[in-house]
Design a protein around this motif. Structure first.
Motif, PDB file in Angstrom:
ATOM      1  N   ALA A  36      11.185  84.925 -60.386  1.00 30.76           N
ATOM      2  CA  ALA A  36      10.197  84.119 -59.305  1.00 30.76           C
ATOM      3  C   ALA A  36       9.088  84.792 -58.948  1.00 30.76           C
ATOM      4  O   ALA A  36       8.073  83.954 -58.345  1.00 30.76           O
ATOM      5  N   HIS A  37       8.708  86.038 -59.072  1.00 27.32           N
ATOM      6  CA  HIS A  37       7.445  86.629 -58.749  1.00 27.32           C
ATOM      7  C   HIS A  37       7.032  87.408 -59.816  1.00 27.32           C
ATOM      8  O   HIS A  37       5.800  87.809 -59.405  1.00 27.32           O
ATOM      9  N   GLY A  38       7.236  87.768 -60.831  1.00 26.28           N
ATOM     10  CA  GLY A  38       6.808  88.515 -61.788  1.00 26.28           C
ATOM     11  C   GLY A  38       5.605  87.855 -62.672  1.00 26.28           C
ATOM     12  O   GLY A  38       5.673  86.753 -62.659  1.00 26.28           O
ATOM     13  N   GLY A  39       4.934  88.737 -62.945  1.00 26.02           N
ATOM     14  CA  GLY A  39       3.472  88.083 -63.940  1.00 26.02           C
ATOM     15  C   GLY A  39       4.070  87.863 -65.202  1.00 26.02           C
ATOM     16  O   GLY A  39       5.165  87.920 -65.789  1.00 26.02           O
ATOM     17  N   GLU A  40       3.219  87.096 -66.157  1.00 29.86           N
ATOM     18  CA  GLU A  40       3.747  86.631 -67.623  1.00 29.86           C
ATOM     19  C   GLU A  40       4.277  87.662 -68.416  1.00 29.86           C
ATOM     20  O   GLU A  40       5.550  87.560 -69.149  1.00 29.86           O
ATOM     21  N   GLU A  41       3.757  88.857 -68.567  1.00 31.71           N
ATOM     22  CA  GLU A  41       4.157  90.004 -69.287  1.00 31.71           C
ATOM     23  C   GLU A  41       5.603  90.320 -69.067  1.00 31.71           C
ATOM     24  O   GLU A  41       6.300  90.700 -69.486  1.00 31.71           O
ATOM     25  N   GLU A  42       5.714  90.387 -67.607  1.00 25.06           N
ATOM     26  CA  GLU A  42       7.034  91.114 -67.096  1.00 25.06           C
ATOM     27  C   GLU A  42       8.070  89.817 -67.257  1.00 25.06           C
ATOM     28  O   GLU A  42       9.187  90.258 -67.710  1.00 25.06           O
ATOM     29  N   VAL A  43       7.921  88.618 -67.036  1.00 24.37           N
ATOM     30  CA  VAL A  43       8.742  87.742 -67.413  1.00 24.37           C
ATOM     31  C   VAL A  43       9.100  87.488 -68.895  1.00 24.37           C
ATOM     32  O   VAL A  43      10.042  87.245 -69.257  1.00 24.37           O
ATOM     33  N   TYR A  44       8.017  87.769 -69.682  1.00 29.93           N
ATOM     34  CA  TYR A  44       8.291  87.668 -71.264  1.00 29.93           C
ATOM     35  C   TYR A  44       9.114  88.661 -71.668  1.00 29.93           C
ATOM     36  O   TYR A  44       9.881  88.457 -72.253  1.00 29.93           O
ATOM     37  N   SER A  45       9.060  90.048 -70.918  1.00 31.76           N
ATOM     38  CA  SER A  45       9.588  91.192 -71.419  1.00 31.76           C
ATOM     39  C   SER A  45      11.243  90.810 -71.087  1.00 31.76           C
ATOM     40  O   SER A  45      12.000  91.198 -71.855  1.00 31.76           O
ATOM     41  N   LEU A  46      11.362  90.232 -69.764  1.00 30.74           N
ATOM     42  CA  LEU A  46      12.921  90.202 -69.458  1.00 30.74           C
ATOM     43  C   LEU A  46      13.561  88.961 -70.435  1.00 30.74           C
ATOM     44  O   LEU A  46      14.534  89.226 -70.866  1.00 30.74           O
ATOM     45  N   VAL A  47      12.772  87.903 -70.687  1.00 32.46           N
ATOM     46  CA  VAL A  47      13.372  86.896 -71.606  1.00 32.46           C
ATOM     47  C   VAL A  47      13.617  87.496 -72.892  1.00 32.46           C
ATOM     48  O   VAL A  47      14.736  87.117 -73.513  1.00 32.46           O
ATOM     49  N   SER A  48      12.598  87.991 -73.579  1.00 31.61           N
ATOM     50  CA  SER A  48      12.751  88.468 -74.760  1.00 31.61           C
ATOM     51  C   SER A  48      14.036  89.612 -75.049  1.00 31.61           C
ATOM     52  O   SER A  48      14.749  89.702 -75.783  1.00 31.61           O
ATOM     53  N   ALA A  49      14.147  90.396 -73.977  1.00 33.50           N
ATOM     54  CA  ALA A  49      15.035  91.495 -73.874  1.00 33.50           C
ATOM     55  C   ALA A  49      16.601  90.797 -73.784  1.00 33.50           C
ATOM     56  O   ALA A  49      17.474  91.245 -74.540  1.00 33.50           O
ATOM     57  N   HIS A  50      16.598  89.770 -73.029  1.00 39.62           N
ATOM     58  CA  HIS A  50      17.787  89.019 -72.811  1.00 39.62           C
ATOM     59  C   HIS A  50      18.130  88.418 -74.208  1.00 39.62           C
ATOM     60  O   HIS A  50      19.504  88.366 -74.597  1.00 39.62           O
ATOM     61  N   LEU A  51      17.242  87.785 -74.818  1.00 45.44           N
ATOM     62  CA  LEU A  51      17.522  87.062 -76.142  1.00 45.44           C
ATOM     63  C   LEU A  51      17.709  87.999 -77.254  1.00 45.44           C
ATOM     64  O   LEU A  51      18.485  87.687 -78.192  1.00 45.44           O
ATOM     65  N   GLU A  52      17.264  89.219 -77.214  1.00 43.81           N
ATOM     66  CA  GLU A  52      17.663  90.071 -78.146  1.00 43.81           C
ATOM     67  C   GLU A  52      18.901  90.578 -78.054  1.00 43.81           C
ATOM     68  O   GLU A  52      19.532  90.963 -78.966  1.00 43.81           O
ATOM     69  N   GLN A  53      19.343  90.830 -76.737  1.00 39.17           N
ATOM     70  CA  GLN A  53      20.656  91.360 -76.597  1.00 39.17           C
ATOM     71  C   GLN A  53      21.614  90.250 -76.977  1.00 39.17           C
ATOM     72  O   GLN A  53      22.691  90.556 -77.631  1.00 39.17           O
ATOM     73  N   PHE A  54      21.355  88.912 -76.954  1.00 39.11           N
ATOM     74  CA  PHE A  54      22.252  87.677 -77.350  1.00 39.11           C
ATOM     75  C   PHE A  54      22.170  87.859 -78.840  1.00 39.11           C
ATOM     76  O   PHE A  54      23.285  87.704 -79.473  1.00 39.11           O
ATOM     77  N   GLY A  74      19.756  67.092 -58.117  1.00 39.10           N
ATOM     78  CA  GLY A  74      18.915  67.881 -58.015  1.00 39.10           C
ATOM     79  C   GLY A  74      18.751  68.938 -59.068  1.00 39.10           C
ATOM     80  O   GLY A  74      19.771  69.338 -59.524  1.00 39.10           O
ATOM     81  N   LEU A  75      17.692  69.548 -59.137  1.00 37.32           N
ATOM     82  CA  LEU A  75      17.326  70.494 -60.249  1.00 37.32           C
ATOM     83  C   LEU A  75      16.968  71.823 -59.750  1.00 37.32           C
ATOM     84  O   LEU A  75      16.570  72.879 -60.687  1.00 37.32           O
ATOM     85  N   GLY A  76      16.914  71.972 -58.458  1.00 34.69           N
ATOM     86  CA  GLY A  76      16.579  73.264 -57.897  1.00 34.69           C
ATOM     87  C   GLY A  76      17.732  74.232 -58.052  1.00 34.69           C
ATOM     88  O   GLY A  76      18.903  73.608 -57.641  1.00 34.69           O
ATOM     89  N   ILE A  77      17.750  75.298 -58.264  1.00 32.64           N
ATOM     90  CA  ILE A  77      18.683  76.375 -58.345  1.00 32.64           C
ATOM     91  C   ILE A  77      19.024  76.858 -56.869  1.00 32.64           C
ATOM     92  O   ILE A  77      18.137  77.660 -56.568  1.00 32.64           O
ATOM     93  N   PRO A  78      20.253  76.355 -56.304  1.00 34.37           N
ATOM     94  CA  PRO A  78      20.475  77.108 -55.086  1.00 34.37           C
ATOM     95  C   PRO A  78      20.275  78.653 -54.917  1.00 34.37           C
ATOM     96  O   PRO A  78      20.885  79.201 -55.838  1.00 34.37           O
ATOM     97  N   GLY A  79      20.016  79.380 -53.914  1.00 34.34           N
ATOM     98  CA  GLY A  79      19.971  80.619 -53.768  1.00 34.34           C
ATOM     99  C   GLY A  79      18.626  80.968 -54.330  1.00 34.34           C
ATOM    100  O   GLY A  79      18.560  82.626 -54.354  1.00 34.34           O
ATOM    101  N   THR A  80      17.776  80.332 -54.768  1.00 29.09           N
ATOM    102  CA  THR A  80      16.730  81.041 -55.641  1.00 29.09           C
ATOM    103  C   THR A  80      15.546  80.062 -55.394  1.00 29.09           C
ATOM    104  O   THR A  80      15.623  79.351 -54.515  1.00 29.09           O
ATOM    105  N   THR A  81      14.290  80.631 -55.881  1.00 26.13           N
ATOM    106  CA  THR A  81      13.027  79.582 -55.502  1.00 26.13           C
ATOM    107  C   THR A  81      12.621  79.162 -56.909  1.00 26.13           C
ATOM    108  O   THR A  81      11.610  78.473 -57.138  1.00 26.13           O
ATOM    109  N   LEU A  82      13.592  78.839 -57.675  1.00 23.76           N
ATOM    110  CA  LEU A  82      13.356  78.401 -59.106  1.00 23.76           C
ATOM    111  C   LEU A  82      13.879  76.907 -59.337  1.00 23.76           C
ATOM    112  O   LEU A  82      15.008  76.483 -58.596  1.00 23.76           O
ATOM    113  N   ALA A  83      13.283  75.978 -60.056  1.00 25.01           N
ATOM    114  CA  ALA A  83      13.754  74.625 -60.689  1.00 25.01           C
ATOM    115  C   ALA A  83      13.657  74.601 -61.921  1.00 25.01           C
ATOM    116  O   ALA A  83      12.951  74.785 -62.529  1.00 25.01           O
ATOM    117  N   LEU A  84      15.034  74.188 -62.699  1.00 25.35           N
ATOM    118  CA  LEU A  84      15.000  73.911 -64.010  1.00 25.35           C
ATOM    119  C   LEU A  84      14.958  72.709 -64.385  1.00 25.35           C
ATOM    120  O   LEU A  84      15.808  71.608 -64.091  1.00 25.35           O
TER     121      LEU A  84
END
Length: 696
Positions: free
Chosen positions: A668-686, A586-596
């Motif tokens: 799981a619930h954010g809009g495109e801009e909100e998710v983009y901000s999260l991903v970009s901030a995470h990768l910037e930190q990395f 399975g590719l669903g991530i337990p405890g979430t509503t996401l699948a990778l």
């Protein structure tokens, strides 16, 4: 020289530790009275004088064996090769067990009694005690008058027992030394010690041939195997070949075998099996290849790069994050941003959980010391594993190793010296010694670990301090040989050594070694590859709301759209790869509503991250095997020839999916801009973390 079994044990204990030990400690370890220890010590004084050694007794402190190191080594070697006319009860029972494992037919009690120089009644009592031991492995002792005694049970159980006996009674360094020695020894020489008897279960002439075959396929291994697992794997193969020739077959559930055949480890095992068949002129059945695959899947690995992108690792990653948050709450210390801790836990937990689920187990010879030194942390981690891994019982041995990861993380932020720790495995013992070093010398800031097999590739001048639990070759340069638990005397000697180094000398060396170890051009190229991967992911990111389509339909549409935009060259190839990955679990991530859904393929030209929000929840298999509802599909793609920097970024994106509740809510619930901000901030930190590490 003749000494009794108890005297030999007492001498071995005194030789193993330079610190003072009380009579009470020795009595407790040898399970005798203090009066007996006093009497035995008096009797040993004449033996010690022959080697230029003496016992120094300090009132209220303890007893210590004093003398030249060379003389101690001579005595230790003599004890190792001593012809054992007498064994301790534990050794005698082990010898009986070895004899039963070697035998093809029932063994007569009188034969065992003669070999061990004891009565038949003593052997019978030993067998009573052994029954409980073998039952824990699913084996039985068949005992009948006039028939003898026979060990019965599955072949896999017998091999597991042999493997665990080897690693419980022969430490890694002793194992390596004995392995080399027994390869050179004539096959008809007697095997006197318990360690040599255990090694006698493995045809030592085959070991070198097996290692040659492994070397030929080593480059196909996904990561570098830890030496402890490498040794275990070599021993397993030697046992397998020996017992295949004797007609002892492994039995495998066909469904389990089919599941293993879909893994990368099975491909490696299959290639190795073909090589071994040619080398030994035997046929290795698929069941044996399946068993080899299990060993590879349960092995400890060193490298962390790219590991989190594998879907089983992502499920483990979620458990690792939960455990980190649990321990952080209990300690009142935030460890959630410690990237090294997270990656180390994923690397450790993935094979550890596989071993536990398949009853493979693990030994931890310093468990008692870990529990003593980190009592509070041990209790917290044990409680955390019980709450978070309720479906899998985690033994104290595994908890001990997890404690060491957290102990190392708690010391990570301190500034000071650069150190290199060397041991026979580069993992377990090195991790323990590293933790002890940081506890005793808080000014150590950078601490690398390596195995005996790796130290020649290291530049000793790059470190302020090099310590080893085993003697190194003469060309190793200046280093300290210490015990894994680092005695106070050893720590004091190291502190004095470091104090003699001036701050100016240390700074100069750090600057010069930074130039040697991280050439500016290579470092900048690596940074460029990191930044390029991040740019590709962010430039191509999109979050699309999908209506009225199944998961498979939206994936097919997404791949064809990426083909049109030049991200991939053949959508059908990538679609097929995504389906293949899904078939593995399975590719669903337990405890979430996401699948990778993710893949690496030659048909992917550059890394890509896209997301798809479903207008209605759909049910898919989760990574834990249970059906679950999802509302978001994450599609992560990379080229098959991705370099380690690209894999590191892709793994970082995967880790975001199990980071914390707040991030999951946005994904799981954010809009495109909100998710983009999260991903970009995470990768910037990395990126900031990576850039900082290149300048250290």
């Amino acid at each position: 020289m003749y000494v009794s079994a108890r005297d030999r044990k007492l001498l071995e204990r005194l030789l193993a530790d330079d610190r003072e030990m009380t009579v009470g400690e020795l009595a407790e370890e040898l399970n005798v009275s203090a009066r007996t220890i006093h009497r035995d010590l008096q009797g040993l004084e004449s033996v010690l004088r022959r080697y230029g050694l003496e016992l120094v007794k300090k009132a209220g402190v303890g007893i210590r064996l004093v003398g030249e190191k060379k003389q101690k080594q001579t005595l230790a070697a003599e004890l190792l090769h001593l012809s054992h006319r007498e064994y301790t009860p534990e050794e005698r029972q082990l010898m009986i067990l070895i004899a039963l494992l070697e035998a093809d037919e029932p063994v007569k009690l009188v034969s065992l009694a003669n070999d061990l120089n004891v009565t038949v009644a003593t052997v019978s009592l030993d067998l009573d005690k052994l029954e409980q031991t073998v039952e824990a492995y699913g084996l039985s002792l068949i005992r009948k008058r006039g028939y003898g005694v026979e060990l019965t049970g599955s072949e896999s159980a017998k091999r597991r027992l042999i493997g665990e006996l080897l690693f419980r009674h022969v430490d890694e360094h002793e194992f390596l030394a004995l392995m080399k020695e027994t390869i050179q020894r004539r096959s008809d020489d007697p095997l006197d010690t318990v360690a040599e008897k255990l090694l006698g279960l493995v045809d030592r002439k085959k070991l070198a041939v097996i290692e040659q075959q492994i070397e030929q396929v080593k480059e196909t291994f996904p990561f570098t195997m830890a030496d402890s697992s490498y040794i275990a794997f070599v021993v397993h193969l030697a046992l397998a070949i020996e017992r295949i020739k004797r007609g002892e077959a492994i039995h495998f559930d066909p469904r389990d075998l089919q599941a293993l055949q879909a893994t990368r480890e099975y491909e490696i095992a299959e290639a190795l099996a073909e090589s071994l068949e040619r080398a030994f002129g035997i046929d290795i059945p698929k069941e044996e290849i399946g068993y080899m695959t299990m060993h590879l899947m349960g092995a400890k690995w060193r490298s962390r790069q790219g590991m989190v992108m594998e879907e089983p690792s992502l499920a483990v990653g979620m458990k690792a994050q939960q455990l980190i948050r649990f321990v952080s709450r209990e300690l009142g210390v935030d460890l959630s941003t410690d990237r090294t801790l997270y990656e180390d836990l994923v690397v450790h937990l993935k094979p550890a959980l596989y071993r536990l689920e398949h009853g493979m187990g693990v030994a931890n010879p310093l468990l008692d010391q870990i529990k003593q030194d980190y009592a509070e942390l041990f209790a917290i981690v044990a409680d955390g594993t019980k709450q978070l891994f309720g479906d899998v019982s985690v033994p104290e041995e595994e908890i001990g190793y997890l404690v060491l990861h957290f102990a190392a993380a708690l010391m990570r932020e301190k500034k000071g010296w650069r150190a290199l720790v060397i041991c026979s495995s580069g993992l377990g013992t090195a991790k323990i010694l590293a933790t002890r070093l940081k506890k005793e010398i808080p000014d150590i800031v950078s601490l690398e670990q390596a195995s005996v097999f790796e130290w020649k590739e290291k530049d000793a001048s790059a470190y302020d301090l090099v310590v080893s639990t085993v003697p190194l070759a003469d060309e190793a340069g200046s280093y300290f040989t210490v015990s894994p638990m680092l005695t106070e005397e050893e720590a004091r000697a190291i502190r004095e050594f470091l104090e003699r180094k001036s701050a100016a000398e240390k700074r100069m060396r750090k600057e010069s070694t930074a130039q040697r170890n991280r050439p500016a051009l290579e470092a900048m190229k690596a940074v460029r590859r990191i930044s390029e991967t991040i740019i590709h992911l962010l430039d191509g990111f999109s979050l699309e709301v999908v209506k009225g389509r199944s998961v498979h339909e939206l994936l097919a549409d997404a791949c064809r759209r990426l083909e049109r935009s030049g991200v991939i060259v053949d959508a059908d190839v990538v679609i097929e790869e995504l389906r293949r990955r899904e078939s593995l679990g399975g590719l669903g991530i337990p405890g979430t509503t996401l699948a990778l859904y993710h893949a690496r393929s030659f048909a992917v030209l550059r890394p890509s991250l896209t997301m798809y929000r479903l207008d209605a929840p759909q049910t898919v298999p989760g990574m834990d095997g249970e059906p679950m509802e999802i509302n978001t599909v994450v599609l992560l793609l990379g080229p098959s020839d991705a370099d380690k920097e690209m894999l590191a970024v892709l793994s970082e994106v995967s880790s975001l999916l199990v980071k914390d509740e707040q991030s999951l809510a946005v994904l799981a619930h954010g809009g495109e801009e909100e998710v983009y901000s999260l991903v970009s901030a995470h990768l910037e930190q990395f990126f900031d973390h990576y850039w900082t590490s290149t300048k250290e």
